[in-house]
Write a protein that holds these residues in place. Structure first.
Motif, PDB file in Angstrom:
ATOM      1  N   GLY A   1       0.803  -1.204   0.000  1.00 26.14           N
ATOM      2  CA  GLY A   1       0.000   0.000   0.000  1.00 26.14           C
ATOM      3  C   GLY A   1       0.837   1.256   0.000  1.00 26.14           C
ATOM      4  O   GLY A   1       2.039   1.221   0.275  1.00 26.14           O
ATOM      5  N   VAL A   2       0.180   2.372  -0.319  1.00 27.59           N
ATOM      6  CA  VAL A   2       0.799   3.696  -0.266  1.00 27.59           C
ATOM      7  C   VAL A   2      -0.163   4.648   0.441  1.00 27.59           C
ATOM      8  O   VAL A   2      -1.372   4.599   0.239  1.00 27.59           O
ATOM      9  N   ALA A   3       0.388   5.500   1.287  1.00 22.41           N
ATOM     10  CA  ALA A   3      -0.431   6.420   2.076  1.00 22.41           C
ATOM     11  C   ALA A   3      -0.924   7.599   1.240  1.00 22.41           C
ATOM     12  O   ALA A   3      -1.999   8.127   1.495  1.00 22.41           O
ATOM     13  N   LYS A   4      -0.172   8.009   0.231  1.00 22.61           N
ATOM     14  CA  LYS A   4      -0.504   9.189  -0.570  1.00 22.61           C
ATOM     15  C   LYS A   4      -1.896   9.077  -1.187  1.00 22.61           C
ATOM     16  O   LYS A   4      -2.687  10.005  -1.125  1.00 22.61           O
ATOM     17  N   ASP A   5      -2.204   7.957  -1.795  1.00 19.02           N
ATOM     18  CA  ASP A   5      -3.486   7.768  -2.473  1.00 19.02           C
ATOM     19  C   ASP A   5      -4.457   6.909  -1.685  1.00 19.02           C
ATOM     20  O   ASP A   5      -5.500   6.536  -2.196  1.00 19.02           O
ATOM     21  N   SER A   6      -4.101   6.571  -0.441  1.00 16.99           N
ATOM     22  CA  SER A   6      -4.879   5.612   0.346  1.00 16.99           C
ATOM     23  C   SER A   6      -5.162   4.370  -0.497  1.00 16.99           C
ATOM     24  O   SER A   6      -6.301   3.926  -0.614  1.00 16.99           O
ATOM     25  N   ALA A   7      -4.128   3.846  -1.108  1.00 17.23           N
ATOM     26  CA  ALA A   7      -4.260   2.705  -2.012  1.00 17.23           C
ATOM     27  C   ALA A   7      -3.658   1.454  -1.379  1.00 17.23           C
ATOM     28  O   ALA A   7      -2.621   1.519  -0.720  1.00 17.23           O
ATOM     29  N   ILE A   8      -4.336   0.329  -1.585  1.00 13.32           N
ATOM     30  CA  ILE A   8      -3.834  -0.961  -1.140  1.00 13.32           C
ATOM     31  C   ILE A   8      -3.990  -1.954  -2.287  1.00 13.32           C
ATOM     32  O   ILE A   8      -4.812  -1.751  -3.180  1.00 13.32           O
ATOM     33  N   ALA A   9      -3.199  -3.026  -2.242  1.00  9.01           N
ATOM     34  CA  ALA A   9      -3.292  -4.030  -3.295  1.00  9.01           C
ATOM     35  C   ALA A   9      -2.813  -5.372  -2.766  1.00  9.01           C
ATOM     36  O   ALA A   9      -2.027  -5.443  -1.817  1.00  9.01           O
ATOM     37  N   PHE A  10      -3.323  -6.423  -3.396  1.00  6.22           N
ATOM     38  CA  PHE A  10      -2.889  -7.784  -3.110  1.00  6.22           C
ATOM     39  C   PHE A  10      -2.589  -8.442  -4.448  1.00  6.22           C
ATOM     40  O   PHE A  10      -3.345  -8.286  -5.411  1.00  6.22           O
ATOM     41  N   GLY A  11      -1.471  -9.155  -4.513  1.00  2.05           N
ATOM     42  CA  GLY A  11      -1.113  -9.781  -5.775  1.00  2.05           C
ATOM     43  C   GLY A  11      -0.395 -11.093  -5.572  1.00  2.05           C
ATOM     44  O   GLY A  11       0.068 -11.415  -4.470  1.00  2.05           O
ATOM     45  N   GLY A  12      -0.285 -11.819  -6.639  1.00  2.00           N
ATOM     46  CA  GLY A  12       0.416 -13.084  -6.624  1.00  2.00           C
ATOM     47  C   GLY A  12       1.086 -13.336  -7.954  1.00  2.00           C
ATOM     48  O   GLY A  12       0.696 -12.775  -8.987  1.00  2.00           O
ATOM     49  N   GLN A  13       2.108 -14.179  -7.916  1.00  2.00           N
ATOM     50  CA  GLN A  13       2.822 -14.517  -9.141  1.00  2.00           C
ATOM     51  C   GLN A  13       3.326 -15.952  -9.058  1.00  2.00           C
ATOM     52  O   GLN A  13       3.859 -16.367  -8.032  1.00  2.00           O
TER      53      GLN A  13
ATOM     54  N   LEU B   1      11.298 -19.482 -19.174  1.00  2.56           N
ATOM     55  CA  LEU B   1      10.591 -19.185 -17.927  1.00  2.56           C
ATOM     56  C   LEU B   1       9.178 -18.732 -18.259  1.00  2.56           C
ATOM     57  O   LEU B   1       8.975 -17.837 -19.083  1.00  2.56           O
ATOM     58  N   TRP B   2       8.195 -19.351 -17.606  1.00  5.89           N
ATOM     59  CA  TRP B   2       6.803 -18.947 -17.753  1.00  5.89           C
ATOM     60  C   TRP B   2       6.369 -18.288 -16.458  1.00  5.89           C
ATOM     61  O   TRP B   2       6.559 -18.831 -15.367  1.00  5.89           O
ATOM     62  N   THR B   3       5.786 -17.102 -16.557  1.00  5.77           N
ATOM     63  CA  THR B   3       5.330 -16.334 -15.400  1.00  5.77           C
ATOM     64  C   THR B   3       3.853 -16.004 -15.582  1.00  5.77           C
ATOM     65  O   THR B   3       3.435 -15.558 -16.644  1.00  5.77           O
ATOM     66  N   LEU B   4       3.083 -16.217 -14.517  1.00  4.77           N
ATOM     67  CA  LEU B   4       1.665 -15.892 -14.508  1.00  4.77           C
ATOM     68  C   LEU B   4       1.393 -15.091 -13.242  1.00  4.77           C
ATOM     69  O   LEU B   4       1.714 -15.540 -12.139  1.00  4.77           O
ATOM     70  N   GLY B   5       0.862 -13.883 -13.385  1.00  6.21           N
ATOM     71  CA  GLY B   5       0.626 -13.035 -12.226  1.00  6.21           C
ATOM     72  C   GLY B   5      -0.705 -12.321 -12.294  1.00  6.21           C
ATOM     73  O   GLY B   5      -1.295 -12.160 -13.367  1.00  6.21           O
ATOM     74  N   SER B   6      -1.190 -11.900 -11.124  1.00  7.01           N
ATOM     75  CA  SER B   6      -2.426 -11.119 -11.072  1.00  7.01           C
ATOM     76  C   SER B   6      -2.426 -10.256  -9.818  1.00  7.01           C
ATOM     77  O   SER B   6      -1.655 -10.482  -8.892  1.00  7.01           O
ATOM     78  N   TYR B   7      -3.304  -9.261  -9.812  1.00  6.87           N
ATOM     79  CA  TYR B   7      -3.446  -8.386  -8.646  1.00  6.87           C
ATOM     80  C   TYR B   7      -4.849  -7.806  -8.605  1.00  6.87           C
ATOM     81  O   TYR B   7      -5.562  -7.777  -9.605  1.00  6.87           O
ATOM     82  N   VAL B   8      -5.231  -7.335  -7.438  1.00  5.35           N
ATOM     83  CA  VAL B   8      -6.439  -6.542  -7.250  1.00  5.35           C
ATOM     84  C   VAL B   8      -6.061  -5.385  -6.337  1.00  5.35           C
ATOM     85  O   VAL B   8      -5.291  -5.554  -5.393  1.00  5.35           O
ATOM     86  N   SER B   9      -6.549  -4.198  -6.640  1.00  3.42           N
ATOM     87  CA  SER B   9      -6.186  -3.013  -5.854  1.00  3.42           C
ATOM     88  C   SER B   9      -7.418  -2.165  -5.564  1.00  3.42           C
ATOM     89  O   SER B   9      -8.428  -2.244  -6.262  1.00  3.42           O
ATOM     90  N   HIS B  10      -7.303  -1.342  -4.538  1.00  3.36           N
ATOM     91  CA  HIS B  10      -8.362  -0.401  -4.180  1.00  3.36           C
ATOM     92  C   HIS B  10      -7.716   0.937  -3.870  1.00  3.36           C
ATOM     93  O   HIS B  10      -6.753   1.018  -3.111  1.00  3.36           O
ATOM     94  N   GLN B  11      -8.245   1.993  -4.483  1.00  4.44           N
ATOM     95  CA  GLN B  11      -7.724   3.335  -4.266  1.00  4.44           C
ATOM     96  C   GLN B  11      -8.872   4.253  -3.907  1.00  4.44           C
ATOM     97  O   GLN B  11      -9.819   4.410  -4.689  1.00  4.44           O
TER      98      GLN B  11
END
Length: 157
Positions: free
Chosen positions: A106-118, A128-138
């Motif tokens: 998260g960052v305090a400036k935008d009151s933003a948080i996120a969760f992700g995985g890879q 190398l094969w990479t698969l990732g995703s995230y969800v965020s809220h601002q």
């Protein structure tokens, strides 16, 4: 020739304080980490390609550039007048050729948080094969919830 004493849109004055802490839990080869930063003023890195992402890329997955054109990271990575961080866990699945990473940040400036995985899977010694995703809220943003998925196949010579 440009005067080095003047600020431009690509060069500003400021500082970036970054603290990184990690440990290997007992009886594993996994990695738990916590990274925090404080961007003071209008900090910009000295030389940065537009596709390379911001200076906060080493804070974690949620701040790093996707490497896919103008698609930005889950959380802002410009480091200008902001404080934030990431907590994550990197788990190896059976061998060092397969791993999964989970991260919350998260960052305090935008009151933003996120969760992700890879997920990463080595295929031989050159692929190398990479698969990732995230969800965020601002908070107070036109699109308060953001999400993304990407898949990358890399070849190393």
């Amino acid at each position: 020739m440009q005067d080095l004493g003047n600020n431009t849109s690509r060069s500003q004055t400021g500082a970036l304080l970054l603290s990184q802490f990690n440990l290997t839990p007992p009886y594993t080869v996994d990695n738990a980490y916590m990274n925090v930063f404080w961007g003071i003023g209008q900090y910009t890195s000295a030389a940065r390609n537009a596709n390379a992402g911001g200076p906060l890329g080493q804070v974690g997955l949620l701040f790093s550039a996707t490497g896919l054109g103008n698609y930005g990271p889950a959380l802002a990575s410009d480091a200008q007048n902001m404080f934030g961080g990431a907590i994550g866990y990197e788990r190896y699945l059976g061998s060092i050729h397969r791993k999964i990473i989970f991260e919350f940040g998260g960052v305090a400036k935008d009151s933003a948080i996120a969760f992700g995985g890879q997920f990463e899977q080595a295929l031989g010694s050159n692929f190398l094969w990479t698969l990732g995703s995230y969800v965020s809220h601002q908070k107070n943003h036109k699109r308060s919830v953001g999400y993304g998925v990407r898949s990358v196949f890399s070849v190393f010579f």
